[in-house]
Write an enzyme that holds these catalytic residues in place. Structure first.
Site, PDB file in Angstrom:
ATOM      1  N   LYS A   1      -8.454 -13.273 -84.397  1.00  0.00           N
ATOM      2  CA  LYS A   1      -7.650 -12.818 -83.341  1.00  0.00           C
ATOM      3  C   LYS A   1      -7.994 -13.873 -82.125  1.00  0.00           C
ATOM      4  O   LYS A   1      -7.086 -14.324 -81.316  1.00  0.00           O
ATOM      5  CB  LYS A   1      -7.937 -11.222 -82.935  1.00  0.00           C
ATOM      6  CG  LYS A   1      -7.399 -10.276 -83.796  1.00  0.00           C
ATOM      7  CD  LYS A   1      -7.619  -8.960 -83.768  1.00  0.00           C
ATOM      8  CE  LYS A   1      -6.943  -7.951 -84.785  1.00  0.00           C
ATOM      9  NZ  LYS A   1      -7.605  -6.865 -84.901  1.00  0.00           N
TER      10      LYS A   1
ATOM     11  N   GLN B   1     -11.379  -2.930 -81.910  1.00  0.00           N
ATOM     12  CA  GLN B   1     -11.308  -3.085 -83.497  1.00  0.00           C
ATOM     13  C   GLN B   1     -11.620  -2.019 -84.231  1.00  0.00           C
ATOM     14  O   GLN B   1     -12.777  -1.092 -83.778  1.00  0.00           O
ATOM     15  CB  GLN B   1     -12.264  -4.263 -83.774  1.00  0.00           C
ATOM     16  CG  GLN B   1     -12.122  -4.707 -85.152  1.00  0.00           C
ATOM     17  CD  GLN B   1     -10.639  -5.262 -85.724  1.00  0.00           C
ATOM     18  OE1 GLN B   1     -10.014  -5.929 -84.960  1.00  0.00           O
ATOM     19  NE2 GLN B   1     -10.231  -4.918 -86.867  1.00  0.00           N
TER      20      GLN B   1
ATOM     21  N   ASP C   1      -1.943  -2.854 -79.466  1.00  0.00           N
ATOM     22  CA  ASP C   1      -1.787  -2.545 -80.988  1.00  0.00           C
ATOM     23  C   ASP C   1      -0.404  -1.728 -81.021  1.00  0.00           C
ATOM     24  O   ASP C   1      -0.273  -1.468 -82.291  1.00  0.00           O
ATOM     25  CB  ASP C   1      -3.133  -1.823 -81.389  1.00  0.00           C
ATOM     26  CG  ASP C   1      -3.959  -2.873 -82.153  1.00  0.00           C
ATOM     27  OD1 ASP C   1      -3.572  -3.894 -82.637  1.00  0.00           O
ATOM     28  OD2 ASP C   1      -5.381  -2.629 -82.242  1.00  0.00           O
TER      29      ASP C   1
END
Ligand code: NDP
Length: 283
Positions: free
Chosen positions: A52, A96, A119
């Site tokens: 990422k 995460q 997200d």
């Protein structure tokens, strides 16, 4: 001949487009910024976080890394999320997963401000998707819609079957296909006669988490098959939920693993970071 849907090429195209948008925002004095929080050092998570960060660098997005110790308390993590929610120089916040067992994931994800939830996991964004309002969409299903559209696959009016009903893939996938005017069926572990259901699909999306489970006998002649699964086989090679060699002979188009859905997930995360700027402007 079966078309191989090239997620690597399509994601590269999207990243090029995003690069231009990020550069334009820079000329307006806006530096798109993603905060990435990792708790502990799970090796798989470290790889995802690294990828990422690398994608951010490629596009010109600033990334801030918060690498917290495994024994960080839930309160400490929530405090950090709250601090980042309040920072004007942070557009997107990503925590995460998985988090260590002593931290309640849902509580942390729900603490991220919906306008920074790149997200697309926050209930407000899931609800927005459900009723067709603006908001962030979970990256993997959003990426699959891009794969289909950019490969010239017509979605409207098609019979689509999604195998899997998880909150991050199956359910948002079904909602997105519905938004594109498909007729959508969602299958899951309690579906009776899965094969009969999947064989109806013009577009079959498989997110079941079982290596090579979907063989040719689950697929209609000429269907488009999207494989979300990602596993390592007995030879340590990557494979999907679809038995690629078997199914490729029968379908009209298919995504490979690796190089299909996977690269799209990160590209759509980057897209959500860029989108966050306009979402935040509207607030
Ligand atoms: P989950 O394990 O959360 O969900 C799996 C779904 O499949 C569940 O809804 C389950 O049904 C259903 N299922 C399980 N067994 C069967 C069966 N025998 N027949 C029919 N349905 C079944 O997985 P995710 O959605 O998170 O992920 C799916 C796969 O995609 C995984 O391999 C994951 O690694 C991969 N993935 C890949 C990404 C990428 O970027 N390429 C991103 C995210 C995931 P039930 O609800 O009834 O239990």
């Amino acid at each position: 001949m079966t078309k191989i849907i090239d997620g690597k090429a399509i994601s590269a195209q999207i990243k090029e487009e995003l690069k231009e948008k990020v550069a334009k925002l820079k000329t307006e004095g806006i530096e798109v910024t993603l905060a990435v929080i990792q708790v502990g050092c799970d090796p798989a998570s470290s790889v995802y976080v690294r990828n990422k960060k690398r994608a951010c660098e490629e596009i010109g997005i600033r990334s801030l890394a918060f690498e917290l110790e495994e024994d960080t308390t839930e309160r400490e993590l929530l405090n950090l999320v709250e601090e980042l929610n309040g920072r004007d120089d942070v557009n997107g916040i990503l925590v995460q997963l998985p988090l260590p067992g002593h931290i309640e994931e849902e509580k942390v994800l729900n603490a991220i401000h919906p306008s920074k939830d790149v997200d697309g996991f926050h209930p407000q964004n899931v609800g927005a998707l459900c009723i067709g309002k603006a908001g962030f969409v979970s990256c993997t299903p959003a990426g699959i819609i891009q794969l289909l559209k950019r490969s010239g696959v017509e979605i409207a009016g098609k019979e689509c079957v999604v195998v899997g009903r998880s909150n991050i893939v199956g359910k948002p996938m079904a909602l997105l296909l519905l938004r594109e005017n498909a007729t959508v069926t969602v299958a899951h572990s309690r579906t009776i006669d899965l094969r009969e259901v999947t064989k109806r699909a013009d577009i079959l999306v498989v997110a079941v988490g079982k290596p090579k489970m979907i063989t040719a006998e689950y697929v209609k002649d000429g269907a488009v098959v999207i494989d979300v699964g990602i596993h390592r086989n007995e030879n340590n090679k990557l494979c999907g939920d679809v038995d690629y060699d078997d199914v490729a002979q029968k379908c009209s188009a298919i995504t490979p693993v690796p190089g299909g859905v996977g690269p799209m997930t990160i590209a759509m995360l980057m897209n959500n970071c860029v989108e966050s700027v306009s979402l935040q402007r509207r607030q």
